[in-house]
Design an enzyme around this catalytic site. Sequence first.
Site, PDB file in Angstrom:
ATOM      1  N   SER A  84      50.051  35.488  38.926  1.00 15.12           N
ATOM      2  CA  SER A  84      49.177  36.670  38.824  1.00 15.12           C
ATOM      3  C   SER A  84      49.919  37.975  39.055  1.00 15.12           C
ATOM      4  CB  SER A  84      48.075  36.530  39.877  1.00 15.12           C
ATOM      5  OG  SER A  84      47.427  37.758  40.083  1.00 15.12           O
TER       6      SER A  84
ATOM      7  N   GLU B 207      48.767  40.194  40.700  1.00 19.48           N
ATOM      8  CA  GLU B 207      48.487  40.534  42.104  1.00 19.48           C
ATOM      9  C   GLU B 207      49.737  40.313  42.961  1.00 19.48           C
ATOM     10  OE1 GLU B 207      45.630  41.925  42.948  1.00 19.48           O
ATOM     11  OE2 GLU B 207      45.713  41.827  45.120  1.00 19.48           O
TER      12      GLU B 207
ATOM     13  N   TYR C  76      45.518  36.313  49.004  1.00 19.17           N
ATOM     14  CA  TYR C  76      45.554  35.721  47.654  1.00 19.17           C
ATOM     15  C   TYR C  76      46.905  35.994  46.986  1.00 19.17           C
ATOM     16  CZ  TYR C  76      44.715  35.393  42.595  1.00 19.17           C
ATOM     17  OH  TYR C  76      44.828  35.109  41.249  1.00 19.17           O
TER      18      TYR C  76
HETATM   19  P1  NAP Z   1      37.786  31.468  38.113  1.00 21.21           P
HETATM   20  O1  NAP Z   1      36.822  31.816  37.034  1.00 21.21           O
HETATM   21  O2  NAP Z   1      37.494  31.913  39.503  1.00 21.21           O
HETATM   22  O3  NAP Z   1      37.951  29.868  38.100  1.00 21.21           O
HETATM   23  C1  NAP Z   1      38.579  29.200  39.153  1.00 21.21           C
HETATM   24  C2  NAP Z   1      38.460  27.703  38.907  1.00 21.21           C
HETATM   25  O4  NAP Z   1      39.132  27.020  39.991  1.00 21.21           O
HETATM   26  C3  NAP Z   1      37.022  27.170  38.893  1.00 21.21           C
HETATM   27  O5  NAP Z   1      36.921  26.194  37.891  1.00 21.21           O
HETATM   28  C4  NAP Z   1      36.900  26.523  40.267  1.00 21.21           C
HETATM   29  O6  NAP Z   1      35.964  25.479  40.306  1.00 21.21           O
HETATM   30  C5  NAP Z   1      38.291  25.952  40.435  1.00 21.21           C
HETATM   31  N1  NAP Z   1      38.629  25.607  41.819  1.00 21.21           N
HETATM   32  C6  NAP Z   1      38.583  26.391  42.908  1.00 21.21           C
HETATM   33  N2  NAP Z   1      38.971  25.696  44.002  1.00 21.21           N
HETATM   34  C7  NAP Z   1      39.300  24.450  43.577  1.00 21.21           C
HETATM   35  C8  NAP Z   1      39.765  23.276  44.228  1.00 21.21           C
HETATM   36  N3  NAP Z   1      39.995  23.242  45.544  1.00 21.21           N
HETATM   37  N4  NAP Z   1      39.998  22.184  43.482  1.00 21.21           N
HETATM   38  C9  NAP Z   1      39.764  22.199  42.141  1.00 21.21           C
HETATM   39  N5  NAP Z   1      39.286  23.259  41.471  1.00 21.21           N
HETATM   40  C10 NAP Z   1      39.063  24.385  42.196  1.00 21.21           C
HETATM   41  O7  NAP Z   1      39.251  31.995  37.758  1.00 21.21           O
HETATM   42  P2  NAP Z   1      39.855  32.500  36.343  1.00 21.21           P
HETATM   43  O8  NAP Z   1      39.597  33.947  36.218  1.00 21.21           O
HETATM   44  O9  NAP Z   1      39.443  31.557  35.290  1.00 21.21           O
HETATM   45  O10 NAP Z   1      41.411  32.368  36.642  1.00 21.21           O
HETATM   46  C11 NAP Z   1      42.130  31.156  36.344  1.00 21.21           C
HETATM   47  C12 NAP Z   1      43.426  31.148  37.130  1.00 21.21           C
HETATM   48  O11 NAP Z   1      44.211  32.263  36.755  1.00 21.21           O
HETATM   49  C13 NAP Z   1      43.285  31.242  38.638  1.00 21.21           C
HETATM   50  O12 NAP Z   1      44.319  30.502  39.223  1.00 21.21           O
HETATM   51  C14 NAP Z   1      43.475  32.725  38.929  1.00 21.21           C
HETATM   52  O13 NAP Z   1      43.916  32.913  40.252  1.00 21.21           O
HETATM   53  C15 NAP Z   1      44.526  33.049  37.904  1.00 21.21           C
HETATM   54  N6  NAP Z   1      44.566  34.425  37.418  1.00 21.21           N
HETATM   55  C16 NAP Z   1      43.448  35.001  36.914  1.00 21.21           C
HETATM   56  C17 NAP Z   1      43.523  36.277  36.397  1.00 21.21           C
HETATM   57  C18 NAP Z   1      42.317  36.958  35.812  1.00 21.21           C
HETATM   58  O14 NAP Z   1      42.354  38.186  35.639  1.00 21.21           O
HETATM   59  N7  NAP Z   1      41.276  36.236  35.460  1.00 21.21           N
HETATM   60  C19 NAP Z   1      44.740  36.968  36.399  1.00 21.21           C
HETATM   61  C20 NAP Z   1      45.866  36.328  36.901  1.00 21.21           C
HETATM   62  C21 NAP Z   1      45.786  35.045  37.392  1.00 21.21           C
HETATM   63  P3  NAP Z   1      34.391  25.744  40.656  1.00 21.21           P
HETATM   64  O15 NAP Z   1      33.760  26.130  39.351  1.00 21.21           O
HETATM   65  O16 NAP Z   1      33.960  24.442  41.184  1.00 21.21           O
HETATM   66  O17 NAP Z   1      34.335  26.862  41.664  1.00 21.21           O
HETATM   67  O1  G4F Z   2      37.905  42.836  39.656  1.00 21.27           O
HETATM   68  P1  G4F Z   2      38.671  42.699  40.909  1.00 21.27           P
HETATM   69  O2  G4F Z   2      37.990  41.994  42.030  1.00 21.27           O
HETATM   70  O3  G4F Z   2      40.054  42.050  40.511  1.00 21.27           O
HETATM   71  P2  G4F Z   2      41.487  42.006  41.237  1.00 21.27           P
HETATM   72  O4  G4F Z   2      41.367  42.199  42.696  1.00 21.27           O
HETATM   73  O5  G4F Z   2      42.375  42.932  40.502  1.00 21.27           O
HETATM   74  O6  G4F Z   2      41.910  40.486  40.995  1.00 21.27           O
HETATM   75  C1  G4F Z   2      41.762  39.876  39.709  1.00 21.27           C
HETATM   76  O7  G4F Z   2      42.939  40.088  38.966  1.00 21.27           O
HETATM   77  C2  G4F Z   2      44.105  39.453  39.505  1.00 21.27           C
HETATM   78  C3  G4F Z   2      45.279  39.811  38.571  1.00 21.27           C
HETATM   79  O8  G4F Z   2      45.852  41.022  38.999  1.00 21.27           O
HETATM   80  C4  G4F Z   2      43.870  37.961  39.553  1.00 21.27           C
HETATM   81  F1  G4F Z   2      44.990  37.325  39.967  1.00 21.27           F
HETATM   82  C5  G4F Z   2      42.697  37.667  40.470  1.00 21.27           C
HETATM   83  O9  G4F Z   2      42.445  36.262  40.465  1.00 21.27           O
HETATM   84  C6  G4F Z   2      41.470  38.396  39.923  1.00 21.27           C
HETATM   85  O10 G4F Z   2      41.119  37.808  38.688  1.00 21.27           O
HETATM   86  O11 G4F Z   2      39.055  44.170  41.450  1.00 21.27           O
HETATM   87  C7  G4F Z   2      39.730  45.091  40.629  1.00 21.27           C
HETATM   88  C8  G4F Z   2      39.799  46.440  41.339  1.00 21.27           C
HETATM   89  C9  G4F Z   2      40.315  46.371  42.784  1.00 21.27           C
HETATM   90  O12 G4F Z   2      41.221  47.410  42.996  1.00 21.27           O
HETATM   91  C10 G4F Z   2      39.086  46.607  43.641  1.00 21.27           C
HETATM   92  O13 G4F Z   2      39.341  47.226  44.883  1.00 21.27           O
HETATM   93  O14 G4F Z   2      38.478  46.968  41.436  1.00 21.27           O
HETATM   94  C11 G4F Z   2      38.288  47.517  42.722  1.00 21.27           C
HETATM   95  N1  G4F Z   2      36.860  47.544  43.024  1.00 21.27           N
HETATM   96  C12 G4F Z   2      36.139  48.681  43.280  1.00 21.27           C
HETATM   97  N2  G4F Z   2      34.864  48.350  43.549  1.00 21.27           N
HETATM   98  C13 G4F Z   2      36.042  46.497  43.151  1.00 21.27           C
HETATM   99  C14 G4F Z   2      34.789  47.000  43.465  1.00 21.27           C
HETATM  100  N3  G4F Z   2      36.268  45.168  42.979  1.00 21.27           N
HETATM  101  C15 G4F Z   2      35.218  44.333  43.134  1.00 21.27           C
HETATM  102  N4  G4F Z   2      35.410  43.006  42.947  1.00 21.27           N
HETATM  103  N5  G4F Z   2      33.964  44.771  43.476  1.00 21.27           N
HETATM  104  C16 G4F Z   2      33.699  46.107  43.658  1.00 21.27           C
HETATM  105  O15 G4F Z   2      32.572  46.494  43.959  1.00 21.27           O
END
Ligand code: NAP
Ligand code: G4F
Length: 329
Positions: free
Chosen positions: A130, A132, A154
Site C-alpha cells: 500500500s 500508506e 496499518y
Molecule cells: P476490503 O474491501 O476492506 O477487503 C478486505 C478483505 O479482507 C475482506 O474480504 C475481508 O473479509 C478480508 N479479511 C479481513 N480479515 C481477514 C482475515 N483475518 N482472514 C481472511 N480474510 C480477512 O479491502 P480492499 O479495499 O479490497 O483492499 C484489498 C487489499 O488491498 C487489502 O490488503 C488492502 O489493505 C490493500 N490495499 C487497498 C487499497 C485501496 O485503496 N483499496 C490500496 C492499497 C492497498 P470480510 O468480508 O469477512 O471482512
Molecule cells: O478513505 P480513507 O479512510 O483512506 P486511507 O486512509 O488513505 O487508506 C486507504 O488507502 C490506502 C492506500 O494509501 C490503503 F492501503 C488502505 O487500505 C485504504 O484503502 O482516508 C483518506 C483520507 C485520510 O487522509 C483521512 O484522514 O481522508 C481523510 N478523511 C477526512 N475525513 C477521512 C474522513 N477518512 C475517512 N475514512 N472518514 C472521514 O470522515
Amino acid sequence: MSKYEPMTRKALITGITGQDGSYLADFLLEQGYEVVGMIRRSSTLNFERIAHIQDKLTLVPGDLLDEVSMINILKEHRPHEVYNLAAQSFVQTSWGQPVLTGETTALGVTRVLDAIRTVDPEIRLYQASSSEMFGKVQEVPQKESTPFYPRSPYGVAKVYGHWITINYRESYGLHASSGILFNHESPRRGLEFVTRKISYAVAKIKLGLQDKLALGNLDAQRDWGYAQDYVMAMWLMLQQDQPQDFVIATGETHSVREFCETAFSYLDLDYKDYVIMDERFMRPAEVDLLVGDPSNAEKTLGWKRKVGFQELVSMMVQADYDTLSSQIK
Ligand code: NAP
Ligand code: G4F
C-alpha cells in the site's frame, strides 16, 4: 507476456468478499480462470460484492490468522496463483485494534508465504502492499525506490508484509510480487472510506434522506484511481517471468475537499452547505499527501489506468443515487 501458461489456470483469492477481491474475481473469470475464494467464518453472510458471480466461484473457509487453514486450502485446491488481498484494511481502525491489524495485515502475509513454501513453492503470489507505507512522504511523487515512513499501525503492518514478501522471494526463490497500490475506489468501496462516505452522503442529501456530512481532515491529498483498473495490474505482475514490485497509481493528487466539491456539484449541490468538521474523524497521525509515479508499471507491464478523477467521482455518486432512488420508490 511470459511463457508461463498452465493448462487450466486456477487462482486463490484471499479477501474475495472485499472491494478488490470482487473485481479481481470478475476479471479472472473473464480470463478463463477457475477461481477459489477464501472466506472467513461469520454468523451472517456478506457476499454482496460477489453475489452476481457466486455460482462460478469455489468458496472455501479459511482465515489469515490460521496457517493450518491456508495449508489445507493450498493442498486441496492446488492454485497456480495466489492473490493475498485479505487484510484489516481500514487505517482509522488500526489505532483502536493495533494487535489485530498486526496479526492480520502483517503476520498474515508470513502465514500465506510459508503455506506456499510448504505446499508448492511454484505458486505465484501477489501481495497487496500500500501507498500508506510512504506515510510522511520522503519524496514527491513516490516511486518503488522511495523510502517508507508509515504513519499508522496499518502502514507499519503493510511495511512488514512488503519486506517479508521480498525476504521469502530472496530466501526461497518464490515468484512473489508486491503491488504498491495507491488509493483506489469504486461503487463497491466500503462505506467507511472517505470517497464512498461522501458519494453515499451526497446521494442521500439530494434525496432528502440526510442533512449534513461530518468529516475529518479535508486537506489530506490522495492519488485516487478506479479499483477495476487496478486489479488488472495485479494479474499482469504475476504474468511476468521475474517477480518484481510495482507502484500502481494515476500520478494525480486531489484533496478530500476537492472530492467533496466534485461529488456535490455532480448533483448540483454546494458542499459548503452540508459538510461539517468532526474531531472524531481526525487521525492521531495523518498522511498529508500521496501521489504515485506509475511509469515503471506503464513501461514494464504495459498497464495504464483508464478512469480519471472526474469520471470516478461521477460514477460513485451516480451509483449511490441510483441504488438509493430504487430503494425509496
Ligand atoms: P476490503 O474491501 O476492506 O477487503 C478486505 C478483505 O479482507 C475482506 O474480504 C475481508 O473479509 C478480508 N479479511 C479481513 N480479515 C481477514 C482475515 N483475518 N482472514 C481472511 N480474510 C480477512 O479491502 P480492499 O479495499 O479490497 O483492499 C484489498 C487489499 O488491498 C487489502 O490488503 C488492502 O489493505 C490493500 N490495499 C487497498 C487499497 C485501496 O485503496 N483499496 C490500496 C492499497 C492497498 P470480510 O468480508 O469477512 O471482512
Ligand atoms: O478513505 P480513507 O479512510 O483512506 P486511507 O486512509 O488513505 O487508506 C486507504 O488507502 C490506502 C492506500 O494509501 C490503503 F492501503 C488502505 O487500505 C485504504 O484503502 O482516508 C483518506 C483520507 C485520510 O487522509 C483521512 O484522514 O481522508 C481523510 N478523511 C477526512 N475525513 C477521512 C474522513 N477518512 C475517512 N475514512 N472518514 C472521514 O470522515
